[in-house]
Each structure stands twice: as structure tokens, then as C-alpha cells.
Motif scaffolding. Structure first.
Motif, PDB file in Angstrom:
ATOM      1  N   LEU A   1      27.968  77.818  33.459  1.00 23.37           N
ATOM      2  CA  LEU A   1      27.854  76.418  33.046  1.00 23.37           C
ATOM      3  C   LEU A   1      28.480  75.488  34.080  1.00 23.37           C
ATOM      4  N   THR A   2      27.935  74.315  34.226  1.00 25.82           N
ATOM      5  CA  THR A   2      28.484  73.269  35.083  1.00 25.82           C
ATOM      6  C   THR A   2      28.380  71.925  34.357  1.00 25.82           C
ATOM      7  N   PRO A   3      29.200  70.930  34.759  1.00 26.64           N
ATOM      8  CA  PRO A   3      30.263  71.001  35.758  1.00 26.64           C
ATOM      9  C   PRO A   3      31.489  71.712  35.202  1.00 26.64           C
ATOM     10  N   LEU A   4      32.346  72.194  36.102  1.00 25.61           N
ATOM     11  CA  LEU A   4      33.573  72.836  35.674  1.00 25.61           C
ATOM     12  C   LEU A   4      34.477  71.784  35.037  1.00 25.61           C
ATOM     13  N   PRO A   5      35.034  72.064  33.856  1.00 24.11           N
ATOM     14  CA  PRO A   5      35.779  71.039  33.120  1.00 24.11           C
ATOM     15  C   PRO A   5      37.204  70.880  33.628  1.00 24.11           C
ATOM     16  N   VAL A   6      37.660  69.626  33.677  1.00 20.74           N
ATOM     17  CA  VAL A   6      39.031  69.337  34.098  1.00 20.74           C
ATOM     18  C   VAL A   6      40.027  69.700  32.996  1.00 20.74           C
ATOM     19  N   GLY A   7      39.600  69.632  31.753  1.00 23.12           N
ATOM     20  CA  GLY A   7      40.487  69.955  30.647  1.00 23.12           C
ATOM     21  C   GLY A   7      39.701  70.299  29.409  1.00 23.12           C
ATOM     22  N   VAL A   8      40.414  70.441  28.278  1.00 22.12           N
ATOM     23  CA  VAL A   8      39.787  70.831  27.017  1.00 22.12           C
ATOM     24  C   VAL A   8      38.769  69.784  26.568  1.00 22.12           C
TER      25      VAL A   8
ATOM     26  N   GLY B   1      42.985  80.086  17.040  1.00 22.86           N
ATOM     27  CA  GLY B   1      42.999  79.442  15.738  1.00 22.86           C
ATOM     28  C   GLY B   1      44.083  78.404  15.565  1.00 22.86           C
ATOM     29  N   GLY B   2      44.846  78.113  16.652  1.00 18.24           N
ATOM     30  CA  GLY B   2      45.871  77.084  16.580  1.00 18.24           C
ATOM     31  C   GLY B   2      45.673  76.066  17.680  1.00 18.24           C
ATOM     32  N   TRP B   3      46.727  75.299  17.957  1.00 19.12           N
ATOM     33  CA  TRP B   3      46.612  74.294  19.011  1.00 19.12           C
ATOM     34  C   TRP B   3      47.651  74.509  20.101  1.00 19.12           C
ATOM     35  N   TYR B   4      48.905  74.611  19.747  1.00 20.50           N
ATOM     36  CA  TYR B   4      49.929  74.735  20.778  1.00 20.50           C
ATOM     37  C   TYR B   4      50.102  76.168  21.242  1.00 20.50           C
ATOM     38  N   PHE B   5      50.285  77.088  20.324  1.00 22.40           N
ATOM     39  CA  PHE B   5      50.411  78.491  20.704  1.00 22.40           C
ATOM     40  C   PHE B   5      49.008  79.100  20.735  1.00 22.40           C
ATOM     41  N   ALA B   6      48.212  78.612  21.658  1.00 26.77           N
ATOM     42  CA  ALA B   6      46.828  79.054  21.835  1.00 26.77           C
ATOM     43  C   ALA B   6      46.459  78.883  23.296  1.00 26.77           C
ATOM     44  N   THR B   7      45.607  79.760  23.792  1.00 28.62           N
ATOM     45  CA  THR B   7      45.167  79.651  25.176  1.00 28.62           C
ATOM     46  C   THR B   7      44.220  78.467  25.336  1.00 28.62           C
ATOM     47  N   GLU B   8      43.956  78.080  26.585  1.00 30.86           N
ATOM     48  CA  GLU B   8      43.041  76.963  26.820  1.00 30.86           C
ATOM     49  C   GLU B   8      41.643  77.304  26.327  1.00 30.86           C
ATOM     50  N   VAL B   9      41.195  78.534  26.508  1.00 28.39           N
ATOM     51  CA  VAL B   9      39.878  78.948  26.022  1.00 28.39           C
ATOM     52  C   VAL B   9      39.836  78.878  24.497  1.00 28.39           C
ATOM     53  N   ALA B  10      40.907  79.291  23.834  1.00 25.59           N
ATOM     54  CA  ALA B  10      40.947  79.213  22.366  1.00 25.59           C
ATOM     55  C   ALA B  10      40.872  77.770  21.895  1.00 25.59           C
ATOM     56  N   ARG B  11      41.485  76.852  22.629  1.00 26.18           N
ATOM     57  CA  ARG B  11      41.440  75.442  22.237  1.00 26.18           C
ATOM     58  C   ARG B  11      40.072  74.829  22.509  1.00 26.18           C
ATOM     59  N   VAL B  12      39.394  75.316  23.533  1.00 28.11           N
ATOM     60  CA  VAL B  12      38.047  74.823  23.825  1.00 28.11           C
ATOM     61  C   VAL B  12      37.060  75.279  22.760  1.00 28.11           C
ATOM     62  N   LEU B  13      37.083  76.571  22.424  1.00 24.64           N
ATOM     63  CA  LEU B  13      36.063  77.150  21.545  1.00 24.64           C
ATOM     64  C   LEU B  13      36.468  77.184  20.079  1.00 24.64           C
TER      65      LEU B  13
ATOM     66  N   ASP C   1      36.997  67.619  28.364  1.00 21.91           N
ATOM     67  CA  ASP C   1      35.788  67.704  29.187  1.00 21.91           C
ATOM     68  C   ASP C   1      34.940  68.905  28.798  1.00 21.91           C
ATOM     69  N   ALA C   2      35.595  70.030  28.566  1.00 20.71           N
ATOM     70  CA  ALA C   2      34.866  71.249  28.215  1.00 20.71           C
ATOM     71  C   ALA C   2      34.099  71.069  26.910  1.00 20.71           C
ATOM     72  N   ARG C   3      34.750  70.494  25.916  1.00 18.59           N
ATOM     73  CA  ARG C   3      34.083  70.313  24.623  1.00 18.59           C
ATOM     74  C   ARG C   3      32.925  69.324  24.721  1.00 18.59           C
ATOM     75  N   GLN C   4      33.096  68.271  25.513  1.00 17.63           N
ATOM     76  CA  GLN C   4      32.006  67.312  25.683  1.00 17.63           C
ATOM     77  C   GLN C   4      30.797  67.961  26.339  1.00 17.63           C
ATOM     78  N   THR C   5      31.038  68.782  27.368  1.00 19.20           N
ATOM     79  CA  THR C   5      29.931  69.462  28.037  1.00 19.20           C
ATOM     80  C   THR C   5      29.227  70.426  27.093  1.00 19.20           C
ATOM     81  N   LEU C   6      30.006  71.164  26.296  1.00 18.69           N
ATOM     82  CA  LEU C   6      29.398  72.109  25.352  1.00 18.69           C
ATOM     83  C   LEU C   6      28.578  71.385  24.289  1.00 18.69           C
ATOM     84  N   ARG C   7      29.079  70.231  23.835  1.00 22.37           N
ATOM     85  CA  ARG C   7      28.282  69.469  22.850  1.00 22.37           C
ATOM     86  C   ARG C   7      26.959  69.018  23.475  1.00 22.37           C
ATOM     87  N   GLY C   8      26.982  68.705  24.775  1.00 20.60           N
ATOM     88  CA  GLY C   8      25.755  68.304  25.454  1.00 20.60           C
ATOM     89  C   GLY C   8      24.737  69.416  25.559  1.00 20.60           C
TER      90      GLY C   8
END
Length: 563
Positions: free
Chosen positions: A273-280, A531-543, A282-289
Motif C-alpha cells: 500500500l502507498t503512500p507510507l503513513p507518517v502516523g496512525v 485492543g488498547g491504545w497506550y499499551f498497544a503497538t502502532e500496528v494494533a492502533r492502526v488496525l 494517516d494510516a487510518r485515513q489511507t485505509l478508509r480510502g
């Protein structure tokens, strides 16, 4: 840069031109004894009110550049220097650290070496007192910066009673209290829990936007701060390899230095997937697109394999009190915990939750006031690598063949003749690890428990992968003859106290989460870190999918959703 700064024609907050520098005792030496340059022909300008992220592998020159910008290089460290460094139009090579203090604040990689006062309030007030500010102005400034960093409750505490994360925030408060034009930060989130780390980055962004403070921040955990940066400067081998905005940096790192890529960027790269996201966001916006804003996933709860062996560490109703200034405080409150041989456990929780105290108690450094604790032999690596470094030569810290073998394991065999003080923060951390395990990595000599307290400070992604491999070998009963050759040994239980959720997801099979001295969660890594927000990886927060925590797992889900 702010419009006001532009109208005033303000000088750059930092201007570096053709800067080259060599420490007097280099961590690596060229043939013939000439010191290797820590900085090589570096030119860089930071505008007033700009937020610049300094990226790069361990020992790439980031810390040295920050020290040059505040006058510690060469005035404190010595060595040979060429070029020019100006801070707020002050010649840093001529003025030195004392004269620069009003214009630049500096937070070192190891704040324990930066804090000198007996109480928190005195430490924060010290720069104002040295500047000659009036008592009322000092009191107001201390109160304001304490509130900004959420540490007013620490003001009366003795500095030697603080946790690593608390000490880091106090050192940062002392750097910010003079309201400098430029703030330099060397891995400021390395000892902060996920909540405090996020709060710190956005505090810096707010100071940057509202007060025009220029920020130059060196960090390995780029996913924490990339979205806040105006510009990224990547260093390699003492020079500048890239300068540009965060989006272009991600493209550059993907093509040139994968170790600097963020988990979300790797997720997108693996999924095509592109573009590579700068943060969570950006990643979610691209996935919604793409129409897969929340991809389907059939979660399956992973149950850890039962360990048939007896526990190598067992605590039952364990209570520990520690002196917190004027009173004793319960730091551990009724801890029930078992570790078995071969387990890889991440010990997590907010600053002050009791992680370090639990490990130090297991190693016999604190005495419980109640409960039972039984543990086999244990090797402990504490938070501060300087505790282990007493010689002036790396080879003298680890003499003989056993010492050289330990250096090979951590990738420091090249630094035998270096002074430990000249190593980068990550290299010192690896050296301390080698010292803790030297001569104890095979046969019955391997400790039953290997406990590591925040071992990744100063380590880049590639070195963290090396540490993951070491942890897996220790837990798997695979000893080292040298860096490559191995033989079988008894497995150890490896427990690592860490705030780095990405690192935890890479090595751990189990996560124990502490809160205010009690165990609040204990389960499989994939369950605790999703399944959380703070104690979660960046991928977990994206998906936001149960059990999906790594870029590889997330990419598999995205590919399935994309068909």
C-alpha cells in the motif's frame, strides 16, 4: 518558522557549518592510531520555531551533534573540532556551555548523570538561580514547568528516590525552565511509559507552536514523534544522509535504511500500500480510502504452551516498601507471580508502577516486608549502564577469552581498546549487558533468570533485533561459543522491564502489566498488546484488531481484505 520571527529577521536557532569532530579517545580507531571522526563535514540549520527530528542508527553521530549544539563538545569532552556552530547567533565554540545556557536547553541520554541537586524543586530552580532571576520569578517558573510536565507532586521529593522515568521528566523540566530559544533532546522518551511519552511529544509540539521554541530531538522510536516533526534529518557515519519532510523521509528510509522505518510504514510496505503513513491517523485515513477502514479478522486466542518445569521465580503476596523522601511507600503490594525456564516475559506498566523494584527485589537488592519470594540464580541488568562501567578501556571491563566472547555476542568486539565513556548510549547499554552475562552464557553457569531493566535505551531497530535474538537463545537453551557458533545449555527465564511496546511484541510470548504495585494483567503478548491504545503497538492502533500486533500480522490481514 513563526511569522513574527520572519518579520524580525531572526537568526537561526541553530546554524552548523562544515562541522567535523573527533573525540580525544575514539570509540573506534583507524589504523595508525588516528581517531575516527564522530562528525564529518556536517552542515545544518534549524529555524526559530522549527521542530526537527534527528534520526539515525546507533553511533551515527546524533548525540555528538546535540552536544556540539550546547557547547559540551568540545568544551567538556575535548577532542579536535573544525567548522562553526552558532546558537541564537552566539558562537558555541567560543562561548561554551555556561554562556549558552540562557539560549539552549539540553536533555542528555542519561538524565541520571545530569541531575545534581538533592530535591526536585532545587534541581529545576538551579538554572534560574545561576542566571540571577528573582525569587518570585523562580518560584513561578518552577511551578509552571512542573505543571506542564505533570510533576508538581514530585517537587518535594529527593532526586535519589525517583524512578528512571521520573528522573527524565525532572531533567527535562530543568532544561525547559529558562524558556530557551532552542531545546535539544537525546532520546527523551526512552524511559517514559507510553502515556507519558505521548504527552511529552505533544508538550514539545505545543511549546514549539505557542512559544516558538525550536526543537531538535534525537530518537530511535520514530513512531512516537514523526507526526509531530516539521522536518527529519537522518545521520549516517557522522554525516547527514537525508534532510526532508516526514513523508519523504519514510520513502528514503524504505529504499536506503530499513532500520529507520516505522512499524506503520512497514505494515503498508508489506501489504503493498502507498503512500507510507507518517502516523496512525494517516494510516487510518489511507485505509478508509481503500474501503478497508476496519478489515475483518477472525481472532483466535493464543494460549501459551504449558511449562512442565518448576518455577525458577515465584512470589507469593510479595510486599516491598521503599523510602520516598519523608515516608515509606508500598511500591509492590501483594505480588503473585511465577516464571518458568524458557519463558520470555515483558514486564510493563506506567512509570512508578514497580517494575524496577520487582526486578531488584528478585536480585536481592531490596528486602520484602511481607510475603514470600524464591528465585534461582539471577543476572540483573539495571537501567543505568554506567553502574557497570568502572575501567578506562572496554577490554579491561571484560578481560580474557570469556570477555572477548561476550563482546562478540553484543557486537562490540571492535571496541576493545575504546574508553567506555566514548561509546554511544546504545553501545554502553550493550557493553553493560555483556558484563552482566560474561562467563555465564553456557552450561550450568547460565542464570536461571535473566532480568533486563529497560535494556533498549540508545539502541536502534537493528540492535534491538540483535537483542531479540539473544533473548530467544537464552530462553531456548542455546549458548554462545562465539557470535555464530552455539551449543546446547539449560534454558533461562528472561524477563524484561520495558516501555517499548514494539520491542516487547518482537521478543515476548507473555506480558505482565503492573499498575501501582499490583499485577493488573498477565497473559499472551498478542492479547495484552492489542485492543488498547497506550499499551498497544502502532500496528494494533492502526488496525484495532484483537491479536494483530506486528507489521507482518497486519499485512497478512490487509492482503486478505484487499483480495
Amino acid at each position: 518558522m513563526s511569522e513574527l520571527a520572519i518579520r524580525r529577521g531572526a537568526a537561526p536557532a541553530l546554524a552548523v557549518e562544515r562541522l567535523s569532530y573527533s573525540y580525544p579517545r575514539g570509540a573506534a580507531q583507524e589504523e595508525g592510531g588516528a581517531p575516527t571522526r564522530a562528525l564529518e563535514d556536517v552542515s545544518l540549520e534549524v529555524a526559530p520555531g522549527e521542530f526537527v527530528l534527528l534520526a539515525g542508527r546507533s553511533a551515527s553521530g546524533k548525540s555528538t551533534l546535540l552536544k556540539a549544539a550546547c557547547g559540551l563538545v568540545p568544551h567538556f569532552h575535548g577532542g579536535e573540532i573544525e567548522g562553526e556552530v552558532r546558537v541564537a547567533d552566539i558562537d558555541a565554540l567560543d562561548a561554551g556551555p555556561g554562556e549558552l545556557a540562557a539560549a539552549v536547553g539540553y536533555l542528555a541520554q542519561d538524565p541520571e548523570s545530569q541531575v545534581v541537586s538533592t530535591t526536585v524543586a532545587a534541581e529545576i530552580e538551579l538554572p534560574l538561580e545561576m542566571r540571577g532571576d528573582a525569587p518570585t520569578a523562580r518560584a513561578r517558573a518552577v511551578e509552571e514547568v512542573a505543571l506542564a510536565l505533570a510533576i508538581p507532586h514530585l517537587l518535594d521529593r529527593a532526586t535519589d528516590t525517583l524512578s528512571g522515568g521520573e528522573l527524565q521528566r525532572v531533567a527535562l523540566a530543568a532544561a525547559l525552565v529558562t524558556r530557551p530559544r532552542l531545546i535539544l533532546l537525546d532520546e527523551p522518551t526512552s524511559q517514559l511509559d507510553p502515556v507519558a511519552g505521548d504527552e511529552l511529544i505533544w508538550l514539545l509540539r505545543r511549546l514549539n507552536e505557542e512559544w516558538g521554541v525550536a526543537v531538535l530531538l534525537a530518537e530511535h522510536r520514530l513512531e512516537r514523534c514523526l507526526a509531530a516533526a516539521d522536518r527529519v534529518v537522518a545521520m549516517e557515519g557522522g554525516g547527514i544522509a537525508f534532510v526532508g519532510d516526514p513523508s519523504n523521509f519514510l520513502r528514503w528510509s524504505h529504499e536506503n535504511e530499513a532500520a529507520l522505518s516505522t512499524p506503520a510504514a512497514r505494515l503498508f510496505s508489506f501489504a503493498g500500500l502507498t503512500p507510507l503513513p507518517v502516523g496512525v491517523r494517516d494510516a487510518r485515513q489511507t485505509l478508509r480510502g481503500t474501503g478497508i477502514g476496519h478489515p475483518p479478522h477472525n481472532a483466535s486466542r493464543r494460549v501459551p504452551d504449558p511449562r512442565p518445569t518448576d518455577p525458577v521465580l515465584r512470589s507469593q503476596n510479595l510486599w516491598v516498601e521503599l523510602d520516598r523522601g519523608e515516608e515509606l511507600r508500598d511500591v509492590l503490594r501483594g505480588i503473585d507471580l511465577e516464571l518458568r525456564a524458557g519463558e520470555r516475559v515483558a514486564l510493563m506498566g506506567r512509570n512508578g508502577a514497580g517494575k524496577s523494584t520487582l526486578l531488584r527485589t528478585a536480585a536481592g537488592l531490596h528486602e520484602p516486608v511481607a510475603g514470600k519470594l524464591s528465585v534461582g540464580s539471577i543476572a540483573l541488568l539495571t537501567q543505568n549502564p554506567s553502574d557497570y562501567l568502572v575501567r578506562e578501556r572496554v577490554g579491561d571491563e571484560l578481560p580474557g577469552e570469556e570477555g572477548l566472547a561476550a563482546l562478540r555476542v553484543v557486537g562490540l568486539e571492535h571496541a576493545v581498546d575504546a574508553d567506555p565513556r566514548d561509546l554511544s548510549g546504545g553501545e554502553r547499554q550493550r557493553l553493560a549487558l555483556a558484563i552482566a552475562l560474561a562467563g555465564r552464557m553456557e552450561g550450568d553457569q547460565l542464570p536461571a533468570v535473566v532480568a533486563l531493566d529497560e535494556p533498549t535505551r540508545g539502541m536502534d531497530h537493528a540492535r534491538k533485533e540483535d537483542l531479540v535474538a539473544l533473548i530467544r537463545r537464552l530462553a531456548g537453551g542455546v549458548a554462545f561459543v562465539d557470535k555464530e557458533a552455539t551449543k546446547s545449555t539449560r534454558p533461562a527465564a528472561v524477563v524484561v522491564a520495558t516501555h517499548d511496546v514494539e520491542f516487547a511484541s518482537a521478543f515476548a510470548e507473555r506480558v505482565v502489566l503492573l499498575g501501582e504495585g499490583v499485577v493488573i494483567a498477565d497473559g499472551p503478548m498478542e492479547e495484552i498488546l492489542s485492543g488498547g491504545w497506550y499499551f498497544a503497538t502502532e500496528v494494533a492502533r492502526v488496525l484495532d484488531l484483537p491479536g494483530v500486533v506486528t507489521p507482518e500480522q497486519g499485512a497478512a490481514v490487509l492482503k486478505e481484505a484487499l483480495g
